[in-house]
Design a protein around this motif. Structure first.
Motif: not given
Lengths: 378, 378
Positions: A291-298
């Motif tokens: 349930g943590w914030p997600l990271g950049d997928t670029r």
């Protein structure tokens, strides 16, 4: 720090553990044996079978969240764990859709998502009826449990249909039109239990014998095709729910994008993201189930490619060639610590580059040192 | 697959283990307690003290190569292990130079490498004589065992010299001229037991209370300064020998580059390389001690910066802020799984970017969520 319990101890659990090390998150893996891929490297190992509810309970009791290296767990066991207050992510409802192709087809069709022509089939007669309106060959798939080409039969006529085990004998199947595949694609979607969703770039997935073999990110398909793929990936993620990584495998057929399979876990088609994206699918899977914030997928480079390494009859101890393979400049090696068997996934190689072709050449060079099949496939 | 034994189970061992997961290399760590940083994540844990020869032997017997998280091991124990046929990398001779500042100074001076003015000092009188020709203040350093500002005393006069414990009482010290420090730099050098050497980019090392706090890669110093630093780094690596990572910490003082300290292991000044370089210092350390070919040490972005996270009195459970910290886009978090104590290194944040300033702003933003000291230091 929270502990993430992982059902299964294959390479996906191994790479989840590796990502957990950086996040400061503790893990526990449920392994059949102490020498399984993830059990070799993780400190928290619970020995036992995923078919054994008591073993699952032991794992769940030492975990804040339970997630999965594979989906092959008895639904009743999942329900029992949940009713006992354990947090499963993804949960039983999502996992059931992921393993049940019949259920998937029904839901995706109801939502208007593009699929190859299909029908439920329990008997040879039902297959024959489907072929009468859709033509031969047809593809028969077990409703539950198949993956990586297992539980899938391409039948050119009724004689071949007769060889499908348990068809007409209580087994549940779907029958699909055999579509021309111009390209296979995959979209990986990260979802957090906090509600957030992030989509990885669409990739080209190059198959060998029904198994993902090479991945090229970003896809080289036209933008319109990639837009369709992203749209489908996002829509599927909304339909199946859950948290963590969701992989959607797709076909491009006559200019249309059709859904092939899904997997509610990190997936071979997303391994490129370890080096290729700001945040890997494994880190985002952990963040998502916590349930943590997600990271950049670029992407961090114009191209990122991945080549699988399989066991090969002519190379019984490929690990002895690892020093030679790592010497290939720019090739990032991932070795799963498994004993070689012909056709078994033993590792993968990722290379970043200015363009897919040069990156593929480098990754294949390193992979071929470990797997002579890489050269044979060229 | 080979097993690398690691003496010590701090964050360096933890990050070595993380790199070992990808290489398919097994590890075993010698930990004082099961909850030490690396013991929390590694499958092979040998409990025992690095001061205990039997514990070291137990580690060595299950390892193909033994390497080090720290250099604080009794030389007689190292000699015993080596005489029993165990492979230590780096070996006792290299480790002795790394921990013995007096021995370092002698060898570096003999090789004509640039050092602050120095002399051996066993008594207050010898310090006074040194100050008479070099001026006050002076820097007194314990000959063995100091690091991260421990075992170092800056003395403005004789009264302060009198407070140095064991000076004049059998302790061995060096006294150094107090030089103006315009900038601290570091060079990390990867060496393989196969003879290969690769040098990482020179970095600016920003200190707080005698401890490396922020690292900027590449250094912003003029090219001539960086060339001096690379030359010194390479020369030092040839002098001290051994395999694995070697960190050389340097001062820029009045346009000259002077040697400060060295460490014969992965080092805080090289943590940026996990995301910042094609091959991290941890992976190259393992490859080096195994005698495998080394990987490319070049940067993958124009700038890579690292900010340490320390324990702070006003934030007793900083790990509770990890979800907030990972939400800072582009900040790569590394959490060591340690209990917070004021001043203790708990983790670090790395950010890649087009320029050091924007990358530093992002990394500091994430680090400050975990360590209020990051803002105070600004």
């Amino acid at each position: 720090m929270p502990t993430v319990g992982i059902v299964g101890a294959g390479q996906l659990a191994r790479m989840m553990h590796q990502a957990a090390v950086a996040l400061g998150v503790d893990t526990a893996v449920l392994a059949n044996a102490a020498d399984e891929s993830a059990a070799r490297v993780a400190s928290g190992v619970e020995l036992g079978s995923p078919d054994d509810l008591d073993a699952l309970r032991r794992l769940a009791r030492r975990s804040d969240v339970v997630t999965f290296d594979h989906e092959l767990v008895e639904p009743a066991h999942l329900a029992a764990l949940e009713s006992e207050g354990h947090v499963l992510r993804p949960g039983p409802a999502t996992l059931e859709i992921a393993v049940n192709k019949l259920e998937q087809r029904r839901r995706f069709a109801a939502a208007g998502l593009p699929l190859p022509g299909w029908a439920e089939a329990r008997t040879t007669g039902e297959v024959r009826d489907f072929a009468a309106s859709n033509g031969w060959p047809v593809v028969i798939k077990a409703a539950r449990g198949g993956y990586d080409g297992r539980g899938v039969w391409v039948c050119r006529d009724e004689t071949e249909v007769a060889t499908v085990p348990r068809l007409g004998d209580g087994g549940r199947f779907i029958v699909e039109a055999f579509v021309t595949i111009d390209q296979e694609l995959a979209v990986n979607v990260a979802r957090s239990a906090n509600g957030e969703t992030r989509v990885y770039p669409v990739v080209d997935s190059l198959q060998r014998a029904g198994v993902c073999n090479e991945v090229v990110a970003p896809s080289r398909q036209p933008e319109a095709i990639q837009r369709q793929a992203l749209h489908i990936g996002f829509a599927v993620s909304q339909l199946v729910g859950g948290a963590g990584n969701l992989a959607i495998e797709l076909f491009v057929s006559d200019g249309r994008v059709l859904i092939n399979e899904i997997a509610a876990r990190p997936h071979n088609s997303g391994h490129f993201s370890i080096e290729g994206c700001v945040t890997s699918q494994f880190e985002n899977h952990l963040r998502g189930v916590l349930g943590w914030p997600l990271g950049d997928t670029r992407l961090v480079a114009p191209a990122a490619v991945m080549v699988n390494v399989f066991g090969h009859t002519s190379s019984p101890r490929p690990e002895l060639n690892l020093p030679e393979a790592v010497a290939v400049e720019g090739a990032h090696l991932h070795w799963y610590g498994k004993t070689s068997r012909p056709g078994r996934k033993l590792g993968h190689v990722t290379t970043l580059g200015a363009d897919p072709d040069s990156a593929l050449a480098t990754a294949r060079e390193a992979a071929a040192i470990l797997d002579p099949g890489v050269r044979e496939a060229r």
